[in-house]
Design a protein around this motif. Sequence first.
Motif, short mmCIF file in Angstrom:
data_model
loop_
_atom_site.label_atom_id
_atom_site.label_comp_id
_atom_site.label_asym_id
_atom_site.label_seq_id
_atom_site.Cartn_x
_atom_site.Cartn_y
_atom_site.Cartn_z
N PRO A 186 0.84 -1.21 0.00
CA PRO A 186 0.00 0.00 0.00
C PRO A 186 0.87 1.25 0.00
N ALA B 238 -6.50 -7.83 -3.05
CA ALA B 238 -6.39 -6.39 -3.24
C ALA B 238 -7.77 -5.74 -3.38
N GLY B 239 -8.64 -6.34 -4.18
CA GLY B 239 -9.99 -5.78 -4.35
C GLY B 239 -10.78 -5.80 -3.06
N LEU C 213 -5.19 -2.70 7.57
CA LEU C 213 -5.56 -3.10 6.21
C LEU C 213 -5.58 -4.62 6.07
N VAL D 103 -9.52 -2.83 -0.95
CA VAL D 103 -9.98 -1.55 -1.50
C VAL D 103 -11.46 -1.34 -1.21
N LEU E 135 -2.54 0.89 -4.21
CA LEU E 135 -2.35 -0.44 -3.65
C LEU E 135 -1.71 -1.31 -4.73
N TRP F 287 -11.87 -0.54 2.42
CA TRP F 287 -11.32 0.79 2.72
C TRP F 287 -12.27 1.89 2.26
N ILE F 288 -12.88 1.72 1.10
CA ILE F 288 -13.83 2.73 0.61
C ILE F 288 -15.02 2.83 1.56
N LEU G 32 -5.18 5.81 1.63
CA LEU G 32 -4.64 4.78 0.74
C LEU G 32 -4.75 5.28 -0.69
N SER G 33 -3.64 5.74 -1.24
CA SER G 33 -3.67 6.33 -2.58
C SER G 33 -3.41 5.30 -3.67
#
Length: 681
Positions: free
Chosen positions: A63, A412-413, A401, A416, A87, A419-420, A84-85
């Motif tokens: 990340p 990874a998905g 995370l 994300v 990943l 996190w969203i 998190l910009s």
Amino acid sequence: MRRHKEHVTPEGEMHHPFDAIVWKHFNEVYPGFAAESRNIYLCLSTDGFNPIGMNGEAHSLWPVIVTPYNLPPGMCMKREFLYLSVLVPGPTHPRKSLDIYLQPLIEELQMLWKDGVEAYDISMKEIFKIRADLMWTISDFSAYGMLSGWTTHGRLSCPYCQDETVLDAPPPWLTGEEIFRERINNIEGLSKSVDCGGNGHDNPSKTISGYGVTHNWVKKIIFWELPYWENHLLRHSLDFMHIEKNFFDNLTNTVLNAPGKTKDNIKSRLDLPGLCKRRDLEMKEDETMPIPIFRLPNAGKRAFILWLKNDLKFPDGYSSKFSRYIALFFRDISSKILKESDVGLLKANIGMKLCNLEKIFPPSFFDVMQHLLVHLPDEVALGSPVHFRWMYVFERYMYHLKKMVKNKAHIAGSIVAQWINEEISNAFSTFFGHPEIMSIPEGNTVLQTFMMLNCETFTPYERMFEEYMTLSVPDITPAAMQKAKDTKFAEWCKDYINDATQFYTFSMWMLDFVQGPRRSYRSWPIYHTRGYTFHTHNHGQNKKTQHYGVCVPGTNETDYYGLIQEIMMVEYHGDVGLKVMVTVIKHVLFFIHGYVNNQSMTGGPAPKKFPRGIRDTSEIALTAWQDDRRDQVAEISLLRVETHVVDDVSDYDIAPVNPPNDEYVSDGDVEADRDSDDGSE
């Protein structure tokens, strides 16, 4: 966001990155950017972790996290402000191809620097253009090489000394322009990852001229594409956390003679004659290793393991001093507030301490991790106190995370998506608050005013406000004065104290308190304090026992009865970590004078009720501010409490409660309590 412009730090001290040389130098080079105090100063951090765990298959996830430095010290580097910009997906390690994944982020940073984006300042009620600057990166030493382009292993592994590592004199401090234009651009074969790909940097000794001999540059990093990057004095920050850990790991493993981990091994003893004169450590003729003075015997190892909190007791009682002194160096350099004179003293001392260690330990003990200690004071002098540039915060966030992984087929998905959802929840709770708070009209400061008017510390300011209102409105009536307090006192007091900080010193809790509480709060259905248990009405209405009905003694000899609707903790921004426990009580019956739902039962006039007032009571104060870090509660003499009816649009009263030695009940305990009560019925 404007604190760095408005706050004045005592001369010669560093509290925040805006006190450091790097920040001031950047503002001098780019005065147009510095003129807008709301522009954002960012840092970037990255590291890899295995989301599956050590027992699973090899999987490397990277990340890339950015966070702003504009915030006050109490808010800076907190989890809610870590973003998190990028990943980088696994399962393989990105290695030298990290720049390829950073391209979208760099494009956004270029846009934020050149054009900016429109933003709305709610405090000033205006739309403005906000720009951003990336100050530096933070990473462990291995990731340092990926971000800086300088390979962090081998003979020239130090990124500061570079090709001057073998000299005794300190290396010259190079500017970004000298590094980029005079060195990197003149190296034949050095290329960008976006041009040759990650695999294009393999075998640098064959493709890059002078690699490993005069330099360790392996690639042109993508950060040089930022127009301001070469003007930064500090571009990549050494991580204090990993340096401290690795140093004491090496020290402990060596004195304990840990197999496979000690720096004192056969190879180091064989190399010893060619490096220094240490006949007491050289191999004997029978090819055995003499026992060094720094190695603990079995009894010492046992004492060390059983008593880790004390100083290491070596056989001669000599080298324990250096262990203790090195620990003091790490303690002093990680202070939250540093003086410039102290930083110079730390730089002078660490060189002497390392030289003293060289008299005891073999040369193999001193790898690049021990060497990097001499550069930590330089970075502190340039950047800021180390707790704004270490990996502790980001390592904890990566563990957070890791817990977001719900689908191992799409790791990874999954992260994300979680996190969203978390960011949306945080945004709503922070900027929109609790639905009941949002129902209060804008500008309503009932809760803050109530706590101010019932705190003895603010009594002098209350009198000053009364004098101010009397001068402004000479014929003001008592009723109008009370209404002015209810609507204007909190904001007036905040402005007055903020302005007075230029001439007077206030306690930290007071400065945090006048700014007002956060718009979000925590709520519990059960609360334990002083041996009593309280339930909210919704939680306890179906139980055989009642813990939600309360009687509130009033200031006009009237007792008010009500039901606890909510138990919440109001928190404040700042270093002190102020917290106030508040119960929301729905009044259903007023006794003594016979008032029901604000209507008189006896035909007499109902007592006039104001949202907040100052009517002293002999009741024990039930409000306190708690320091979240030290678990201490302010003295009761600082506070006073007033209990009376509230007449506001929400038709409820907010009464502060002080809970020393409180116990918070988790959701699991709540469910267990509910199940036990249901079973008894």
